[in-house]
Design a protein around this motif. Structure first.
Motif, short mmCIF file in Angstrom:
data_model
loop_
_atom_site.label_atom_id
_atom_site.label_comp_id
_atom_site.label_asym_id
_atom_site.label_seq_id
_atom_site.Cartn_x
_atom_site.Cartn_y
_atom_site.Cartn_z
N ILE A 50 48.47 23.22 34.97
CA ILE A 50 47.79 24.23 35.78
C ILE A 50 48.59 24.54 37.04
CG2 ILE A 50 46.26 22.81 37.22
CD1 ILE A 50 45.28 26.03 35.36
N ALA A 51 49.30 23.53 37.58
CA ALA A 51 50.19 23.79 38.72
C ALA A 51 51.30 24.74 38.29
CB ALA A 51 50.77 22.49 39.25
N GLN A 52 51.85 24.50 37.11
CA GLN A 52 52.90 25.38 36.59
C GLN A 52 52.38 26.81 36.43
OE1 GLN A 52 53.16 26.86 33.23
NE2 GLN A 52 54.99 27.86 33.96
N GLU A 53 51.17 26.96 35.92
CA GLU A 53 50.60 28.30 35.72
C GLU A 53 50.37 29.02 37.05
OE1 GLU A 53 50.35 29.91 32.97
OE2 GLU A 53 50.73 28.26 31.61
N ALA A 54 49.89 28.29 38.04
CA ALA A 54 49.66 28.89 39.36
C ALA A 54 50.99 29.32 39.97
CB ALA A 54 48.94 27.89 40.27
N ILE A 55 52.00 28.48 39.88
CA ILE A 55 53.32 28.83 40.40
C ILE A 55 53.89 30.01 39.64
CG2 ILE A 55 55.71 28.01 40.62
CD1 ILE A 55 54.45 25.18 41.13
N ALA A 56 53.74 30.00 38.31
CA ALA A 56 54.25 31.10 37.49
C ALA A 56 53.64 32.43 37.89
CB ALA A 56 53.98 30.81 36.01
N LEU A 57 52.38 32.42 38.20
CA LEU A 57 51.71 33.66 38.60
C LEU A 57 52.27 34.19 39.91
CD1 LEU A 57 49.53 35.65 37.78
CD2 LEU A 57 47.90 34.29 39.05
N ILE A 58 52.51 33.32 40.85
CA ILE A 58 53.07 33.73 42.14
C ILE A 58 54.50 34.26 41.94
CG2 ILE A 58 53.85 32.91 44.41
CD1 ILE A 58 51.51 30.84 44.19
N VAL A 59 55.32 33.51 41.21
CA VAL A 59 56.70 33.92 40.98
C VAL A 59 56.73 35.24 40.23
CG1 VAL A 59 58.84 33.32 39.76
CG2 VAL A 59 57.65 31.59 41.10
N PHE A 60 55.90 35.37 39.20
CA PHE A 60 55.87 36.62 38.45
C PHE A 60 55.44 37.79 39.31
CE2 PHE A 60 53.81 39.89 35.94
CZ PHE A 60 54.88 40.28 35.15
N GLY A 61 54.44 37.57 40.17
CA GLY A 61 54.00 38.65 41.06
C GLY A 61 55.12 39.16 41.93
N VAL A 62 55.90 38.26 42.50
CA VAL A 62 57.04 38.65 43.32
C VAL A 62 58.07 39.39 42.47
CG1 VAL A 62 58.96 37.77 44.71
CG2 VAL A 62 56.67 36.81 45.01
N PHE A 63 58.38 38.87 41.29
CA PHE A 63 59.34 39.50 40.38
C PHE A 63 58.87 40.89 39.97
CE2 PHE A 63 61.21 40.38 36.25
CZ PHE A 63 62.53 39.98 36.39
N TRP A 65 44.09 45.07 42.32
CA TRP A 65 43.01 44.11 42.53
C TRP A 65 42.90 43.16 41.34
CZ3 TRP A 65 38.99 43.51 39.20
CH2 TRP A 65 38.76 44.54 38.28
N ARG A 66 43.26 43.63 40.14
CA ARG A 66 43.18 42.78 38.95
C ARG A 66 44.16 41.62 39.03
NH1 ARG A 66 44.01 47.25 34.60
NH2 ARG A 66 45.59 47.59 36.15
N HIS A 67 45.33 41.87 39.62
CA HIS A 67 46.28 40.78 39.82
C HIS A 67 45.70 39.72 40.75
CE1 HIS A 67 48.97 44.14 38.63
NE2 HIS A 67 49.52 43.17 37.91
N PHE A 68 45.07 40.19 41.83
CA PHE A 68 44.47 39.24 42.77
C PHE A 68 43.30 38.49 42.14
CE2 PHE A 68 46.51 42.19 45.82
CZ PHE A 68 47.33 41.27 46.46
N ALA A 69 42.52 39.17 41.29
CA ALA A 69 41.39 38.52 40.61
C ALA A 69 41.91 37.44 39.65
CB ALA A 69 40.55 39.54 39.87
N ALA A 70 42.97 37.76 38.91
CA ALA A 70 43.56 36.78 38.00
C ALA A 70 44.12 35.60 38.78
CB ALA A 70 44.67 37.44 37.16
N PHE A 71 44.77 35.88 39.89
CA PHE A 71 45.31 34.82 40.74
C PHE A 71 44.18 33.91 41.22
CE2 PHE A 71 46.45 33.33 45.02
CZ PHE A 71 47.57 32.58 44.71
N ALA A 72 43.09 34.50 41.64
CA ALA A 72 41.95 33.70 42.11
C ALA A 72 41.41 32.79 41.01
CB ALA A 72 40.85 34.62 42.64
N CYS A 73 41.36 33.29 39.78
CA CYS A 73 40.88 32.48 38.66
C CYS A 73 41.81 31.29 38.40
CB CYS A 73 40.75 33.33 37.40
SG CYS A 73 39.41 34.54 37.46
N ILE A 74 43.11 31.54 38.42
CA ILE A 74 44.08 30.45 38.21
C ILE A 74 43.99 29.43 39.34
CG2 ILE A 74 46.54 29.87 38.07
CD1 ILE A 74 45.59 31.15 35.53
N MET A 75 43.86 29.92 40.56
CA MET A 75 43.75 29.01 41.71
C MET A 75 42.45 28.20 41.63
SD MET A 75 46.30 28.88 43.55
CE MET A 75 47.74 29.46 42.72
N ALA A 76 41.39 28.81 41.15
CA ALA A 76 40.13 28.07 40.97
C ALA A 76 40.31 26.98 39.92
CB ALA A 76 39.00 29.02 40.56
N ALA A 77 41.01 27.30 38.83
CA ALA A 77 41.28 26.31 37.79
C ALA A 77 42.09 25.15 38.37
CB ALA A 77 42.02 26.96 36.63
N ALA A 78 43.09 25.47 39.18
CA ALA A 78 43.90 24.42 39.81
C ALA A 78 43.02 23.56 40.71
CB ALA A 78 45.04 25.04 40.60
#
Length: 115
Positions: A71-84, A95-108
């Motif tokens: 889950i740490a890898q997934e959270a990091i991947a989302l941040i790195v992908f967003g920047v890329f 807003w959908r990107h931010f919503a998905a990010f929030a879900c991954i961060m909640a899982a973490a």
């Protein structure tokens, strides 16, 4: 901390391996021979594995569970992908990107809660 640093570096290479060939839009991407794209991506992914595998071994030895590492890898991947996505591919964040990010961060948060 070494685990997180290695996972970040790993994810930079992973994102590049998966998405570098999309730069320039669909016409440019489709003009690249698929065999060449796969070969280059495998080469980049080899570098990615050289960081991901030690990150997971170090993290596991320090008491992280396999689920926490994933889950740490997934959270990091989302941040790195967003920047890329924004800097290399020129796509907008919605807003959908931010919503998905929030879900991954909640899982973490759930997996690290009480650790």
């Amino acid at each position: 901390m070494p685990t997180l640093i290695l996972l970040i570096i790993s994810n930079v290479f992973m994102t590049a391996a998966w998405y570098w060939h999309l730069k320039g839009g669909p016409e440019v991407a489709n003009a690249r021979p698929i065999a060449m794209v796969i070969a280059v991506s495998w080469g980049i992914a080899l570098i990615e594995y050289c960081f991901a595998v030690p990150a997971n071994r170090i993290g596991y030895a320090q008491g992280w569970s396999a689920g926490q590492l994933k889950i740490a890898q997934e959270a990091i991947a989302l941040i790195v992908f967003g920047v890329f996505m924004v800097t290399v591919l020129g796509e907008a964040v919605t807003w959908r990107h931010f919503a998905a990010f929030a879900c991954i961060m909640a899982a973490a948060g759930f997996l690290f809660l009480g650790k």
